[in-house]
Scaffold this motif. Structure first.
Motif, PDB file in Angstrom:
ATOM      1  N   UNK A 197     -14.019   3.581   6.074  1.00  0.00           N
ATOM      2  CA  UNK A 197     -12.998   2.557   5.836  1.00  0.00           C
ATOM      3  C   UNK A 197     -12.410   2.637   4.436  1.00  0.00           C
ATOM      4  N   UNK A 198     -13.125   3.284   3.517  1.00  0.00           N
ATOM      5  CA  UNK A 198     -12.713   3.280   2.116  1.00  0.00           C
ATOM      6  C   UNK A 198     -11.354   3.939   1.921  1.00  0.00           C
ATOM      7  N   UNK A 199     -11.094   5.048   2.633  1.00  0.00           N
ATOM      8  CA  UNK A 199      -9.816   5.737   2.477  1.00  0.00           C
ATOM      9  C   UNK A 199      -8.656   4.833   2.869  1.00  0.00           C
ATOM     10  N   UNK A 200      -8.787   4.177   4.022  1.00  0.00           N
ATOM     11  CA  UNK A 200      -7.730   3.284   4.477  1.00  0.00           C
ATOM     12  C   UNK A 200      -7.543   2.101   3.529  1.00  0.00           C
ATOM     13  N   UNK A 201      -8.662   1.551   3.015  1.00  0.00           N
ATOM     14  CA  UNK A 201      -8.580   0.416   2.100  1.00  0.00           C
ATOM     15  C   UNK A 201      -7.870   0.797   0.807  1.00  0.00           C
ATOM     16  N   UNK A 202      -8.207   1.962   0.270  1.00  0.00           N
ATOM     17  CA  UNK A 202      -7.629   2.374  -1.010  1.00  0.00           C
ATOM     18  C   UNK A 202      -6.187   2.856  -0.872  1.00  0.00           C
ATOM     19  N   UNK A 203      -5.950   3.740   0.091  1.00  0.00           N
ATOM     20  CA  UNK A 203      -4.662   4.429   0.166  1.00  0.00           C
ATOM     21  C   UNK A 203      -3.707   3.806   1.181  1.00  0.00           C
ATOM     22  N   UNK A 204      -4.236   2.939   2.061  1.00  0.00           N
ATOM     23  CA  UNK A 204      -3.406   2.341   3.094  1.00  0.00           C
ATOM     24  C   UNK A 204      -3.229   3.287   4.265  1.00  0.00           C
ATOM     25  N   UNK A 205      -2.573   2.814   5.309  1.00  0.00           N
ATOM     26  CA  UNK A 205      -2.315   3.667   6.471  1.00  0.00           C
ATOM     27  C   UNK A 205      -1.072   3.201   7.211  1.00  0.00           C
ATOM     28  N   UNK A 265      -1.672   0.696  -4.032  1.00  0.00           N
ATOM     29  CA  UNK A 265      -0.298   0.201  -4.104  1.00  0.00           C
ATOM     30  C   UNK A 265      -0.252  -1.269  -4.492  1.00  0.00           C
ATOM     31  N   UNK A 266      -1.238  -2.035  -4.045  1.00  0.00           N
ATOM     32  CA  UNK A 266      -1.271  -3.450  -4.408  1.00  0.00           C
ATOM     33  C   UNK A 266      -1.450  -3.641  -5.914  1.00  0.00           C
TER      34      UNK A 266
END
Length: 449
Positions: free
Chosen positions: A204-212, A229-230
Motif C-alpha cells: 500500500x505504501x507506493x499508492x499512498x506516497x505516489x498516488x494512483x 503531491x499533497x
C-alpha cells in the motif's frame, strides 16, 4: 533570548529578604521581594510569577495560608516554604497537600538555588523562558544544553531548502522536531505531511506516497492523489525511512532528482516542489552494506544530519516534559491534578526510560487517570512505570514483530529453503530475501541437520 524566570519572595525579616534577593538575583532570576502574604497576593494579581518562595511564619496570613490562596488562583505555580527546625513535621505535611518543597533554616546558597531550579522545572510548560510557548518550537519542551544546541542547528537548517535526516532512538520526538523545522522554514504556511514508512504495508505504501490512477490495479476504483503531491509547496516527513522497500527507494530518488512524481498507472509525471525531512532509528550505513538501502538515496537524504538524544541524556527535561504532559492530559480528562509530589518527580527524573519521551507520556497518562488527589504520588509513578514496561506495543512495532515471527515460522517449516518459504508466503524470491534482510534473518540457521 529566553525570558528571565520571575520569583516572588516573601519574608518579614528584612535582612534575610535582602540576602535571598541578592542570591537569586545573582543567579539570573528576576525577584520581587515582599514582607507579607497580602502584598504577595496583590503582586501576583498584577503580574504572574513563575515561582513563590515564602517564609512559613509571617504577620497576618502565614505562608501555608498564602500557599492555599495561590493554589486556588494559580494551581500550576510551584511554592517553596522556608521553615525553622521546629516546623519540619508541618512542612512535610504541607508537601503532601501540594507544596512543592521546603528549606530548613539556615540553608546554604546552593541548596536554595537547587530547590528553586527544581521548582521552576515544574512550571516549565507555562514559561515562555523555557518553552518559547509560541512560534516554531511550540511543540518542543526542553531546557537541556543538548537539546538547545540541537534546536539552534535545526533553526539554521530550516532556513535552507536542504534535505534533513533525523536520527535517534524510537520515541525521542523526531516527528515533533520535523514539524518544528517546517514551521521555522519559509514553507511554514504550506502543508506538512508525515508518513511512517514502517506502519504502512509494503503493497500500500507506493499508492499512498505516489498516488494512483483509476483502474491502475485491482481495487483502484477512483483516482487518488499521493501524499507527495499533497505536500507540494511544503514539507514531506518520511519517518522510519530505513523500512522503505528498495523499489520505492528508486521512485523516491527519481522524485528528488527530477522534482516530479508519477502516480501508479499514470502516463505522465506531475511537477512537485517539496522539502524532504526523513528519520530513522536504524543505522542506514549498515543497511547500505547489506544491500537493503540505496547509497545514492542515502546521500540525497543525508545533506544535513541531526541526532536527537535519548531521554536519558537530557534528564533536565524530564520534569518539564512530565509537567507538560500532565497539564495536557489533566485538561483532556478534566482531572484536578496540579503536579507531582517531590519524591515522585525525583523518581521520574532517575528512571532509565528505554522508550524515551513516548514512554514517559504513557506513564504520565496512566498516573493522571488513576490519581484521585491533586498530586501524583511516588507509589502511583512506580506502579505506572512497572506497568509500562510490559505495555502493549505500537501498531508499527506489533507489525514488525508479527512479520518477523511469521518469517521464522516459514523458515522453520521449510528447513531454511527460501524458495519453498517464499511460495508459501505468496511472494517472489527477491521480495522474500528483502524481508529476511529487513529482519536480519539467515536462512542457513534454520536448515535441518
Amino acid at each position: 533570548m529566553s525570558a528571565i524566570a520571575r520569583i516572588v519572595l516573601v519574608d518579614d525579616d528584612p535582612d534575610l529578604l535582602r540576602l535571598l534577593g541578592l542570591r537569586l538575583g545573582a543567579a539570573g532570576y528576576e525577584v520581587e521581594a515582599l514582607n507579607s502574604a497580602e502584598a504577595a497576593l496583590n503582586a501576583l494579581a498584577a503580574r504572574r510569577a513563575d515561582l513563590l518562595l515564602t517564609d512559613w511564619r509571617l504577620p497576618g496570613m502565614d505562608g501555608l495560608e498564602l500557599f492555599e490562596q495561590v493554589r486556588q488562583r494559580y494551581p500550576a505555580m510551584p511554592v517553596i516554604l522556608l521553615t525553622a527546625h521546629g516546623t519540619v513535621p508541618d512542612a512535610v505535611e504541607a508537601v503532601s497537600r501540594g507544596v512543592f518543597g521546603y528549606l530548613v533554616k539556615p540553608f546554604d546558597g546552593k541548596a536554595l538555588l537547587d530547590k528553586v531550579a527544581q521548582g521552576l522545572s515544574l512550571a516549565g510548560p507555562g514559561r515562555p523562558a523555557d518553552q518559547a510557548a509560541t512560534g516554531w518550537r511550540s511543540g518542543l519542551v526542553s531546557r537541556s544544553p543538548a537539546m538547545e544546541e540541537l534546536l539552534a542547528e535545526a533553526r539554521m537548517v530550516a532556513a535552507t531548502g536542504a534535505s534533513v535526516l533525523l536520527r535517534g532512538e524510537s520515541g525521542t520526538g523526531k516527528e515533533v522536531l520535523a514539524k518544528a523545522i517546517h514551521l521555522a522554514s519559509p514553507r511554514a504556511g504550506q502543508p506538512f505531511i508525515a508518513v511512517n514508512c514502517g506502519a504502512i504495508p509494503d503493497n500500500l505504501l507506493e499508492s499512498e506516497l505516489f498516488g494512483h490512477e483509476k483502474g491502475s490495479f485491482t481495487g483502484a476504483n477512483a483516482r487518488q492523489t499521493g501524499l507527495i503531491q499533497q505536500a507540494d509547496g511544503g514539507t514531506l516527513f518520511l519517518d522510519e525511512i530505513g523500512d522503505m522497500p528498495p523499489p520505492l527507494q528508486v521512485k523516491l530518488l527519481r522524485v528528488l532528482q527530477e522534482r516530479e512524481v508519477r502516480p501508479v498507472g499514470a502516463t505522465r509525471a506531475t511537477p512537485v516542489d517539496i522539502r524532504l525531512v526523513s528519520a530513522t532509528h536504524r543505522e542506514l550505513e549498515a543497511l547500505i552494506q547489506e544491500g537493503s538501502f540505496r547509497e545514492d538515496l542515502f546521500y540525497r537524504l543525508n545533506v544535513v544530519s541531526l541526532r536527537l538524544p535519548p531521554l536519558a541524556e537530557r534528564r533536565e527535561d524530564i520534569p518539564l516534559l512530565a509537567a507538560h504532559f500532565l497539564e495536557k492530559i489533566a485538561t483532556r480528562y478534566q482531572k484536578a491534578v496540579s503536579g507531582f509530589a517531590a519524591d515522585a518527580l525525583e523518581y521520574l527524573s532517575a528512571a532509565p526510560w528505554p522508550g524515551n519521551i513516548r514512554q514517559l507520556a504513557n506513564v504520565v497518562e496512566q498516573c493522571c487517570v488513576l490519581t484521585t488527589g491533586s498530586l501524583v504520588t511516588l507509589a502511583q509513578v512506580q506502579k505506572a512505570v512497572a506497568s509500562e514496561e510490559s505495555a502493549i506495543p505500537t501498531l508499527a512495532e506489533a507489525k514488525r514483530q508479527f512479520e518477523r515471527d511469521y518469517l521464522e515460522r516459514l523458515l522453520r517449516l521449510t528447513g531454511g529453503n527460501v524458495s519453498d518459504a517464499a511460495r508459501l508466503a505468496d511472494r517472489n524470491r527477491t521480495e522474500f530475501y528483502r524481508l529476511l534482510q529487513k529482519h536480519e534473518l539467515t536462512p542457513a540457521a534454520f536448515k535441518l541437520e
